[in-house]
Design an enzyme around this catalytic site. Structure first.
Site, PDB file in Angstrom:
ATOM      1  N   CYS A 119       0.889  -1.054   0.053  1.00  0.00           N
ATOM      2  CA  CYS A 119      -0.255   0.216   0.231  1.00  0.00           C
ATOM      3  C   CYS A 119       0.928   1.103   0.196  1.00  0.00           C
ATOM      4  O   CYS A 119       0.209   2.333  -0.175  1.00  0.00           O
ATOM      5  CB  CYS A 119      -1.077   0.027   1.282  1.00  0.00           C
ATOM      6  N   HIS A 261      -3.322   6.981   2.386  1.00  0.00           N
ATOM      7  CA  HIS A 261      -3.875   5.707   1.702  1.00  0.00           C
ATOM      8  C   HIS A 261      -5.074   5.515   3.096  1.00  0.00           C
ATOM      9  O   HIS A 261      -5.287   5.957   4.000  1.00  0.00           O
ATOM     10  CB  HIS A 261      -3.061   4.912   2.198  1.00  0.00           C
ATOM     11  N   ASN A 291     -10.465  -0.089   0.510  1.00  0.00           N
ATOM     12  CA  ASN A 291      -8.784  -0.654  -0.014  1.00  0.00           C
ATOM     13  C   ASN A 291      -8.254  -1.371  -1.517  1.00  0.00           C
ATOM     14  O   ASN A 291      -8.088  -2.438  -0.856  1.00  0.00           O
ATOM     15  CB  ASN A 291      -7.993  -0.523   1.513  1.00  0.00           C
TER      16      ASN A 291
END
Ligand code: COA
Length: 335
Positions: A119, A261, A291
């Site tokens: 990520c 993020h 996500n």
């Protein structure tokens, strides 16, 4: 590795693009598969739905569409692109999916390679590309974050399957002799805590001939210790951003947008609180996409640019964090 640019040569940000698959999987629908509810998922994560790639889609297909849109916004001739970096943890070719995007774009003069940092991947790729540009090695780069986590989610594990979705985003970056719009950055890794979040290989052992054994390649599903990852994020992300503010002489008042993020709305709110950001400055589209790993930051960035929230010369504090463990932060002036 950290750096605040003092060189003459800087970078400017010329375009953004994104792509998400058409299939929508809502919380209601997930609760038909595992024992959960829309109420539980929304209140614990802020996520309402996520996109899932169809069987004919993959990371390079999504990445190509995002990159194409970013190049169009930048108004670049494809032949002038020197570098393509694809941040992904779910390549459709383990030898590299960036060359496939280069071919689809027809960017014949560009060198193209993958970069994996889960990520944090997109942020690390933007910083990596910027180093080539600032060094004077290349003039134009396209950085893409594209991930298809749906292929590696354990769809029977309610603790993790609710979080993830698929998508891609990209930006076009150019070397400049004027103001450096990558104002500063920091990158960190802590492999000691790597076991909190993994997508490990799963090998079958076999014999090639009688006395020579080997492991065939393959991957397991995502393994996550949600509570530890949560604690890591709410502790380390404010620290790394505060550190960067100190080094660059910035503070939350001088920043237009906090672009984290997109992992969990509670993480976004907690980090924003600790750094004294008002809620209007915290960008979030988690509710729609969940996500999407390396894609979350450019997906959010592109949405905010296209709906004219982010304007030329706005200052963005951004941070990527996740498996590795890896995390990083950058201060960017858009444009
Ligand atoms: N639906 C209903 N109940 C659920 C559930 C779900 N989808 N997932 C877990 N639960 C249950 C658990 O079984 C547990 O029940 P128990 O108390 O009877 O054992 C209870 O809810 C609490 O579980 P817990 O794991 O403590 O929940 P949490 O509040 O920590 O929330 C996450 C779980 C995953 C949402 C949260 O830890 C998180 O977001 N962590 C960060 C993960 C992340 O961002 N990963 C990617 C980083 S890049």
């Amino acid at each position: 590795m950290e750096g605040i640019n003092l060189n003459q040569i800087g970078v400017s940000f010329k375009g953004s693009g994104s792509y998400v698959p058409n299939q929508i999987l809502t919380n209601e629908e997930i609760s038909k598969k595992v024992d959960t509810s829309d109420e539980w998922i929304s209140s614990r994560t802020g996520i309402s739905q996520r996109r899932i790639s169809g069987v004919s889609e993959n990371v390079s297909e999504m990445g190509f569409k995002a990159a194409f849109a970013a190049i169009e916004m930048a108004k670049w001739d494809i032949e002038t692109i020197d570098l393509i970096i694809l941040a992904t943890s779910t390549p459709n070719d383990l030898f590299g999916s960036a060359p496939c995007i280069q071919a689809k774009l027809g960017a014949n003069n560009a060198v193209a390679f993958d970069l994996t940092a889960a990520c944090s991947g997109f942020l690390f790729a933007v910083i990596t590309a910027s180093q080539f540009l600032k060094a004077g090695s290349y003039k134009r780069a396209v950085v893409i974050g594209s991930d298809q986590l749906s292929s590696y989610v354990d769809w029977n594990d309610r603790k993790s399957c609710i979080l993830f979705g698929d998508g891609a985003g990209a930006i076009a970056i150019e070397a400049t002799n004027e103001l450096d719009n990558l104002i500063g950055f920091t990158m960190r890794t802590d492999g000691q805590r790597g076991s909190f979040l993994n997508l490990p290989s799963q090998n079958n052992q076999d014999l090639i001939i009688d006395n020579i054994n080997y492991s065939s390649g393959g991957f397991s599903t995502i393994e996550m210790n949600g509570q530890e990852v949560y604690k890591f994020a709410v502790r380390e992300v404010p620290l790394i951003i505060a550190n960067l503010f100190k080094k660059t002489n910035f503070n939350s008042e001088k920043i237009n947008w906090l672009l984290l993020h997109q992992a969990n709305q509670r993480i976004l709110d907690s980090v924003g609180d600790r750094l004294n950001f008002s809620s209007e400055k915290i960008l979030s589209n988690l509710s729609n996409y969940g996500n999407t790993s390396a894609a979350t930051i450019p997906l959010m960035l592109d949405e905010a640019i296209r709906n004219k929230k982010i304007k030329e010369n706005d200052i963005i504090a951004t941070s990527g964090f996740g498996a590795g463990l890896s995390w990083g932060a950058a201060l960017i002036r858009w444009g």
